[in-house]
Structure formats: C-alpha cells, structure tokens
Design an enzyme around this catalytic site. Sequence first.
Site, PDB file in Angstrom:
ATOM      1  N   ASP A  18       0.831  -1.191   0.000  1.00 48.46           N
ATOM      2  CA  ASP A  18       0.000   0.000   0.000  1.00 48.46           C
ATOM      3  C   ASP A  18       0.874   1.253   0.000  1.00 48.46           C
ATOM      4  O   ASP A  18       2.032   1.226   0.441  1.00 48.46           O
ATOM      5  CB  ASP A  18      -0.899   0.020   1.235  1.00 48.46           C
ATOM      6  CG  ASP A  18      -1.878  -1.144   1.274  1.00 48.46           C
ATOM      7  OD1 ASP A  18      -2.281  -1.600   0.180  1.00 48.46           O
ATOM      8  OD2 ASP A  18      -2.232  -1.585   2.372  1.00 48.46           O
ATOM      9  N   LYS A  19       0.314   2.357  -0.439  1.00 52.40           N
ATOM     10  CA  LYS A  19       1.041   3.620  -0.511  1.00 52.40           C
ATOM     11  C   LYS A  19       1.766   3.945   0.792  1.00 52.40           C
ATOM     12  O   LYS A  19       2.948   4.313   0.790  1.00 52.40           O
ATOM     13  CB  LYS A  19       0.077   4.750  -0.879  1.00 52.40           C
ATOM     14  CG  LYS A  19       0.690   6.141  -0.810  1.00 52.40           C
ATOM     15  CD  LYS A  19      -0.351   7.217  -1.048  1.00 52.40           C
ATOM     16  CE  LYS A  19       0.245   8.605  -0.860  1.00 52.40           C
ATOM     17  NZ  LYS A  19      -0.769   9.670  -1.031  1.00 52.40           N
TER      18      LYS A  19
END
Length: 320
Positions: free
Chosen positions: A139-140
């Site tokens: 995820d970011k």
Amino acid sequence: MGERVAHRLLVQSDQAGQRLDQLLAAEWPDFSRSRLAAWIRAGEIRVNGQWVKPRHSVAAGDQVSLETELAARADAPAPEAIGLDLLFEDEVLMIVDKPAGLVVHPGSGNPDGTLVNALLHHDPALAALPRAGLVHRLDKDTSGCLVIARSPRAHRRLVAAMKDRAIHRRYQALVWGDLIAGGRVDEPIGRHPVDRRRQVVRADGRAAITHYRIGRRLTGATLLDVRLETGRTHQIRVHMAHIRHPIVGDPVYGRSGAPAGLTAAQREAWQGFGRQALHAVRLELAHPESGETVAVNAPLPADLTDLIERLEPGHEPDPA
C-alpha cells in the site's frame, strides 16, 4: 530498445506430430502460450525458415527459430528520476525498500511519481515486463521490502513462487492496545459489499492467514512481528482490525484519537503519525536463477522508530 530474444529448437522424433504452439509452450515455459502464438503469427517464430501457423504440426528434424525483441509495452509509464533504496540487485532480480507515501503503480489520481516510474528510470528494459517486473505490491503508506524481476523467466518464476507461498514476508506492525500473547488469524477476506475500496472478513472471501507474535509492549500499543501465510489485499490491516487491535494511524481500518493513559507528548506523537504503522521488514526467497536463498532486511523508517521510542513506558518528553 527492448531486450533481444533468440531461441533455437530441434524437434525430436518423440515430438513429431505435435502442434507448434503446444510444443513451444512446453519447451519455452518462460513465455506464455498466447505470446508464443502471437510471435508465430507475426513470423518471428519460424520452422525451417518458413512462416507457419500456431497449429502447424512439426516433424522430426524441424528447426524452430525465434528472433524477436521484447518491446516496451505501449502503455508503459514514463521513466522518472526518483531515488531507489536498493537492498539487493543483480542482472535478474531487485529488492527495494519502498518509502511510505510512494504509490507503487500509476493509476487514477496518481498518473506519475510512482515506484514504477522510478524503476523504469533505473532500468528501461523493465518496460517490456508486466507491471515493470513487480511481483507483488505494498500500500502507498506501507514501507519496506518489494521484489522486482528483471527478465521474463525471473518474473514467471517469482510470480509462481509467490502463488506457492515460497516467498516469505515478515512485517512489523504497531497496533492499538495490549495483546496478551501472539496468535494466528485465519479468516477469509473479500471486498466490502458497499465500499469497494475496502476489504472485510466475510465467509465467502478468499482464504487468508496471518501469524503474529509480541515484539515490544508499549504505552497504549503493542509492536507485533507479523508473518503472512497468504497475501490478500490489506490482509494485515483487515485482520488486526478484526481482532480489535487495529494498526495505529490506519485511516481506513483504524480508530480515531488516541488511547487513554498517554502523556501529553505521547498523545501528540500518536495523533501526529500520518500513516498506518506497518513496515515490511524482511523478505526471503530462492533466487529465480541460482536457487540460492536471498534474504534482506529493511530497517524501520525514522518516523516509526521515533513513535515507538516515544511510546516506551516512562518515556520522558524531549526538552523544549
């Protein structure tokens, strides 16, 4: 220019009568059957120097040749000079330490400035590979280890290894509350029925297993060592929320505010932590060519290290 590919095959007597595309799918497993068929139709794969169709029946003694270039994908993002923290690199494999805040793939709202853009600047030949060679994703706002293949064969082997659970990933997660002991979450995960951006535990979801053990007990929180047995989207975040110990700072599955019992300085640090406190700390795999074990560690980033230190029981606030 893409990677140049040249292969030769002499058809043996026990292979006579087979369809060309079926034979090559077995003999050249680094390439998908659809790609091989496309090359046959384009005349980049020839039999005895002649153009044939994918269903052509080969004969003993036939000479099959492949001459092509793995061209960059038409939809490949533009290279960008974004720094990479390389944990391992050779001619067929890279492992990077992704910083928090860096999106992995370009997409809606993030057309550039991603890890893929950085990878294509570091190695333009990755444009010929699916997802620029990325084998999995983070995820970011999750930091840590990510694997990138640099050849078609390495990509196929590493994707298969991930599917077979032969790539071992370990994380550190800072979660709400005081856990009594380590444990295992074995709960299927699927997409939320209304909010399509979220994942939830649901009976008809895909099997998902997360193992965790106590790392450090802190004020209001516990640092966990986490091992994934499967790799579902948001798996650790969903599973920790499911057992009511969500990851600190998680904007989707976490809690707002801060727990009771913190000092003013600890509360400020907790509420000022701007992402989920999750880090992919270790990755271990068999090298796709040599088979030797490759193991790397990504140190905890400074923001997470600072928060952990501030949450130590009895921590004294920094002098003004």
